[in-house]
Motif scaffolding. Structure first.
Motif, PDB file in Angstrom:
ATOM      1  N   LEU A 182       0.813  -1.212   0.000  1.00  0.00           N
ATOM      2  CA  LEU A 182       0.000   0.000   0.000  1.00  0.00           C
ATOM      3  C   LEU A 182       0.848   1.263   0.000  1.00  0.00           C
ATOM      4  CD1 LEU A 182      -2.876  -0.805   2.539  1.00  0.00           C
ATOM      5  CD2 LEU A 182      -3.150  -0.247   0.132  1.00  0.00           C
ATOM      6  N   THR A 183       1.752   1.378   0.989  1.00  0.00           N
ATOM      7  CA  THR A 183       2.422   2.658   1.209  1.00  0.00           C
ATOM      8  C   THR A 183       3.480   2.986   0.173  1.00  0.00           C
ATOM      9  OG1 THR A 183       3.993   1.621   2.726  1.00  0.00           O
ATOM     10  CG2 THR A 183       1.989   2.553   3.685  1.00  0.00           C
ATOM     11  N   LYS A 184       4.162   1.973  -0.353  1.00  0.00           N
ATOM     12  CA  LYS A 184       5.264   2.249  -1.280  1.00  0.00           C
ATOM     13  C   LYS A 184       4.860   2.203  -2.746  1.00  0.00           C
ATOM     14  CE  LYS A 184       9.034   0.771   1.750  1.00  0.00           C
ATOM     15  NZ  LYS A 184      10.222  -0.117   1.892  1.00  0.00           N
ATOM     16  N   TYR A 185       3.742   1.530  -3.041  1.00  0.00           N
ATOM     17  CA  TYR A 185       3.374   1.354  -4.457  1.00  0.00           C
ATOM     18  C   TYR A 185       1.964   1.835  -4.783  1.00  0.00           C
ATOM     19  CZ  TYR A 185       7.626  -1.396  -4.693  1.00  0.00           C
ATOM     20  OH  TYR A 185       8.947  -1.786  -4.641  1.00  0.00           O
ATOM     21  N   ILE A 186       0.955   1.302  -4.086  1.00  0.00           N
ATOM     22  CA  ILE A 186      -0.418   1.607  -4.469  1.00  0.00           C
ATOM     23  C   ILE A 186      -0.802   3.043  -4.127  1.00  0.00           C
ATOM     24  CG2 ILE A 186      -2.842   0.984  -4.157  1.00  0.00           C
ATOM     25  CD1 ILE A 186      -1.130  -0.973  -5.833  1.00  0.00           C
ATOM     26  N   PHE A 187      -0.509   3.506  -2.889  1.00  0.00           N
ATOM     27  CA  PHE A 187      -0.839   4.880  -2.537  1.00  0.00           C
ATOM     28  C   PHE A 187      -0.215   5.885  -3.516  1.00  0.00           C
ATOM     29  CE2 PHE A 187      -1.570   4.222   2.336  1.00  0.00           C
ATOM     30  CZ  PHE A 187      -2.586   3.331   2.053  1.00  0.00           C
ATOM     31  N   PRO A 188       1.094   5.777  -3.791  1.00  0.00           N
ATOM     32  CA  PRO A 188       1.687   6.723  -4.737  1.00  0.00           C
ATOM     33  C   PRO A 188       1.080   6.633  -6.136  1.00  0.00           C
ATOM     34  CG  PRO A 188       3.384   5.664  -3.446  1.00  0.00           C
ATOM     35  CD  PRO A 188       2.116   4.921  -3.163  1.00  0.00           C
ATOM     36  N   ALA A 189       0.843   5.426  -6.613  1.00  0.00           N
ATOM     37  CA  ALA A 189       0.271   5.263  -7.953  1.00  0.00           C
ATOM     38  C   ALA A 189      -1.127   5.866  -8.022  1.00  0.00           C
ATOM     39  CB  ALA A 189       0.237   3.786  -8.335  1.00  0.00           C
ATOM     40  N   TRP A 226      -2.992   3.407 -20.441  1.00  0.00           N
ATOM     41  CA  TRP A 226      -2.876   3.733 -19.021  1.00  0.00           C
ATOM     42  C   TRP A 226      -1.667   3.056 -18.396  1.00  0.00           C
ATOM     43  CZ3 TRP A 226      -4.546   7.387 -16.019  1.00  0.00           C
ATOM     44  CH2 TRP A 226      -5.698   8.112 -16.383  1.00  0.00           C
ATOM     45  N   ARG A 227      -1.328   1.857 -18.834  1.00  0.00           N
ATOM     46  CA  ARG A 227      -0.155   1.175 -18.292  1.00  0.00           C
ATOM     47  C   ARG A 227       1.095   2.006 -18.518  1.00  0.00           C
ATOM     48  NH1 ARG A 227       4.038  -1.097 -20.170  1.00  0.00           N
ATOM     49  NH2 ARG A 227       3.257  -0.946 -22.300  1.00  0.00           N
ATOM     50  N   ALA A 228       1.251   2.544 -19.708  1.00  0.00           N
ATOM     51  CA  ALA A 228       2.433   3.358 -20.008  1.00  0.00           C
ATOM     52  C   ALA A 228       2.484   4.595 -19.107  1.00  0.00           C
ATOM     53  CB  ALA A 228       2.409   3.765 -21.479  1.00  0.00           C
ATOM     54  N   ARG A 229       1.337   5.207 -18.907  1.00  0.00           N
ATOM     55  CA  ARG A 229       1.286   6.407 -18.076  1.00  0.00           C
ATOM     56  C   ARG A 229       1.589   6.070 -16.613  1.00  0.00           C
ATOM     57  NH1 ARG A 229      -3.949  10.513 -17.631  1.00  0.00           N
ATOM     58  NH2 ARG A 229      -3.320  11.537 -15.682  1.00  0.00           N
ATOM     59  N   VAL A 286       5.219   5.956 -11.696  1.00  0.00           N
ATOM     60  CA  VAL A 286       5.924   5.207 -10.655  1.00  0.00           C
ATOM     61  C   VAL A 286       7.424   5.409 -10.783  1.00  0.00           C
ATOM     62  CG1 VAL A 286       6.441   2.900  -9.801  1.00  0.00           C
ATOM     63  CG2 VAL A 286       4.091   3.498 -10.412  1.00  0.00           C
ATOM     64  N   ARG A 287       7.893   5.401 -12.002  1.00  0.00           N
ATOM     65  CA  ARG A 287       9.321   5.567 -12.252  1.00  0.00           C
ATOM     66  C   ARG A 287       9.802   6.951 -11.802  1.00  0.00           C
ATOM     67  NH1 ARG A 287       9.170   3.571 -17.064  1.00  0.00           N
ATOM     68  NH2 ARG A 287       8.960   5.540 -18.158  1.00  0.00           N
ATOM     69  N   ASN A 288       8.914   7.948 -11.955  1.00  0.00           N
ATOM     70  CA  ASN A 288       9.278   9.316 -11.588  1.00  0.00           C
ATOM     71  C   ASN A 288       9.085   9.594 -10.103  1.00  0.00           C
ATOM     72  OD1 ASN A 288       9.887   9.833 -14.232  1.00  0.00           O
ATOM     73  ND2 ASN A 288       7.877  10.690 -14.719  1.00  0.00           N
ATOM     74  N   GLY A 289       8.634   8.556  -9.345  1.00  0.00           N
ATOM     75  CA  GLY A 289       8.536   8.711  -7.892  1.00  0.00           C
ATOM     76  C   GLY A 289       7.369   9.560  -7.456  1.00  0.00           C
ATOM     77  N   ALA A 290       6.165   9.076  -7.679  1.00  0.00           N
ATOM     78  CA  ALA A 290       4.976   9.811  -7.270  1.00  0.00           C
ATOM     79  C   ALA A 290       4.941   9.972  -5.750  1.00  0.00           C
ATOM     80  CB  ALA A 290       3.713   9.069  -7.717  1.00  0.00           C
ATOM     81  N   ALA A 291       4.391  11.079  -5.306  1.00  0.00           N
ATOM     82  CA  ALA A 291       4.300  11.348  -3.875  1.00  0.00           C
ATOM     83  C   ALA A 291       3.281  10.406  -3.231  1.00  0.00           C
ATOM     84  CB  ALA A 291       3.866  12.799  -3.655  1.00  0.00           C
ATOM     85  N   LYS A 292       3.495  10.142  -1.957  1.00  0.00           N
ATOM     86  CA  LYS A 292       2.566   9.273  -1.221  1.00  0.00           C
ATOM     87  C   LYS A 292       1.180   9.900  -1.212  1.00  0.00           C
ATOM     88  CE  LYS A 292       4.017   7.293   2.519  1.00  0.00           C
ATOM     89  NZ  LYS A 292       4.377   7.033   3.921  1.00  0.00           N
ATOM     90  N   GLY A 293       0.165   9.119  -1.463  1.00  0.00           N
ATOM     91  CA  GLY A 293      -1.192   9.641  -1.567  1.00  0.00           C
ATOM     92  C   GLY A 293      -2.169   8.924  -0.668  1.00  0.00           C
ATOM     93  N   ALA A 294      -3.425   9.019  -1.033  1.00  0.00           N
ATOM     94  CA  ALA A 294      -4.506   8.450  -0.217  1.00  0.00           C
ATOM     95  C   ALA A 294      -4.645   6.959  -0.443  1.00  0.00           C
ATOM     96  CB  ALA A 294      -5.811   9.159  -0.582  1.00  0.00           C
TER      97      ALA A 294
END
Length: 477
Positions: free
Chosen positions: A117-124, A458-461, A466-474
């Motif tokens: 959740l915290t490292k992958y899904i929330f940021p995505a 959407w997969r490409a986007r 994720v590669r650019n390091g999205a900020a942690k989200g909801a």
């Protein structure tokens, strides 16, 4: 006068006898659709199975179920589907999922829930979830579910209005909950805003033939007691169901015990949240006292065996729940943690998982597993009067399943064959609310090629974000 009456009666009798002698039958009643010649697995209270059976449909509802010869003698319809060599079953019911998360399928695997959740899904989610994302992911999920024979699902996510629109357009049935959470979410940045959105959503879709609008506070550990009470009050006022994650992980159990001095189930009961309109997902960490409370309040249960296994969350005590006569349905959870929306796999897994967990091969029989995916799910979602079995008066939600595959040959017991041998690809035709949405494996309400193209875009986007390091989200819905 009396003589004329007797002459008229005599002529009527003679005419009737002459018609019989000529082989003429009484006029047949009108139906809109007849599915004929299949093995009808009704999932009614008696678990009736009809060899060489048929189902007649008029409008949105089933008007007859019985032997083929009887149905064809009594009814005629402009559309007749020949189902010889196939099973006619109630449409499957996915009791818990997050449909738009199909676009995160395979994004982050082989991780525990917190890291996932915290490292992958929330940021995505923070970077990508929008109304257009939700619509694209929903269409992908709808197509996947229809192709596997699912006709009803229960969802909790964001932009639920868009999910409802896409679901209704595709002709599927759903209980849809707008997520409430104590964090800024993609569609509403405050809890008050989310509550207003939820009320508007419920009022818009109330009474719809396919959509049951609901409220979905995320979980006891992500929604405060004050906000849980507010969600409960809104549900009471609008007569809407409540969907919530409960006791999914050991960490949640320990956190709620530390903060509230009770298990998650006991805490929700104490604050007046639990009623018979609650659909509780997971319930992995529950004890006998919790199960007694769930029974007391007639709470619907959504068991998600594969998601709980993949995230190593644990094993819900489903045999005990079934013994307590709880309304237990099967869910896939979102495709980001499963990685599909395939209830055939969930049935097979549920039956086998609990056998090995209890070291008892008799628990969760094949028939019970199919029940959870049909009538159990209908009961859990509060829809048992409408769907879940093939009975006169219920909505015409059906799936026609091939039984002639090598992997299904030979057949001895239909429940065993459906649960342990049948695959999603064996589903041939799907009908929801009397409407054919897939026939002979061809989707009729969705453009499969376009859905795939959109998902790849959407997969490409998402990969770039994720590669650019999205900020942690909801958190997810």
């Amino acid at each position: 006068m009396l003589k004329r009456v007797w002459i008229a009666i005599s002529l009527a009798v003679l005419t009737s006898l002459a018609a019989g002698a000529l082989g003429q039958e009484a006029p047949r009643e009108r139906a809109d659709l007849i599915i004929s010649g299949g093995l009808v697995v009704t999932m009614d209270e008696r678990f009736s199975v009809i060899e060489d059976g048929a189902v007649a449909v008029r409008g949105e509802r089933i008007i007859a179920v019985g032997p083929r010869e009887q149905i064809e003698r009594q009814y005629q319809a402009p559309t007749v589907i020949e189902a010889r060599g196939q099973a006619i079953i109630p449409g499957l019911i996915n009791a818990h999922t997050h449909v738009p998360m199909t676009l995160f399928r395979g994004l982050a695997d082989d991780l525990d829930l917190d890291e996932w959740l915290t490292k992958y899904i929330f940021p995505a989610e923070a970077k990508n979830v929008s109304e257009s994302f939700v619509r694209a992911g929903t269409r992908l999920g709808l197509a996947e579910m229809i192709r596997s024979g699912t006709t009803t699902f229960c969802d909790m996510y964001y932009f639920e209005d868009a999910i409802a629109e896409e679901t209704a357009k595709a002709g599927m049935r759903a209980v849809l909950g707008e997520t409430l959470i104590d964090f800024p979410a993609p569609d509403n940045k405050t809890f008050a805003g989310a509550l207003r959105y939820a009320e508007s959503f419920i009022r818009r879709w109330h009474g719809h033939a396919l959509i049951v609008p609901a409220i979905a506070p995320h979980a006891p550990y992500t929604v405060s007691e004050e906000h849980l009470r507010a969600a409960r009050a809104l549900a009471d006022r609008l007569k809407a169901p409540l969907i919530i994650h409960v006791a999914e992980t050991r960490k949640e159990l320990e956190e709620i015990r530390r903060q509230k001095g009770a298990t998650p189930v006991q805490y929700l009961a104490r604050i007046g949240f639990l009623k018979n309109d609650v659909i509780a997902a997971h319930l992995v960490y529950v004890d006998d006292d919790d199960i007694a409370l769930l029974q007391k309040f007639a709470v619907g249960v959504a068991h998600n065996p594969q998601s709980n296994m993949k995230l190593a969350s644990g094993i819900a005590p489903v045999p005990k729940m079934l013994a307590a006569k709880l309304a237990v349905g099967l869910g896939t959870d979102g495709a980001a943690s499963n990685n599909d929306l395939n209830l055939w796999e969930e049935m097979d897994t549920a039956a086998k998982l609990h056998k090995v967990a209890t070291l008892d091969p008799r628990v969760v029989s094949a028939r019970e597993a199919l029940w959870m995916a049909t009538m159990g799910g209908a009961r859990a979602l509060g829809l048992a009067r409408e769907v879940g079995s093939l009975e006169v008066g219920k909505r015409a939600d059906l799936a026609i399943v091939a039984l002639d595959g090598l992997h299904q040959t030979p057949r001895y017991d239909i429940y065993s064959q459906l649960v342990y041998a049948t695959k999603a690809a064996d589903v041939r035709t799907v009908i929801v609310n009397g409407r054919i949405v897939m026939r002979d494996r061809r989707l009729l309400t969705l453009d499969e090629a376009e859905i795939k193209r959109e998902a790849e875009a959407w997969r490409a986007r998402i990969e770039r974000s994720v590669r650019n390091g999205a900020a942690k989200g909801a958190p997810r819905g």
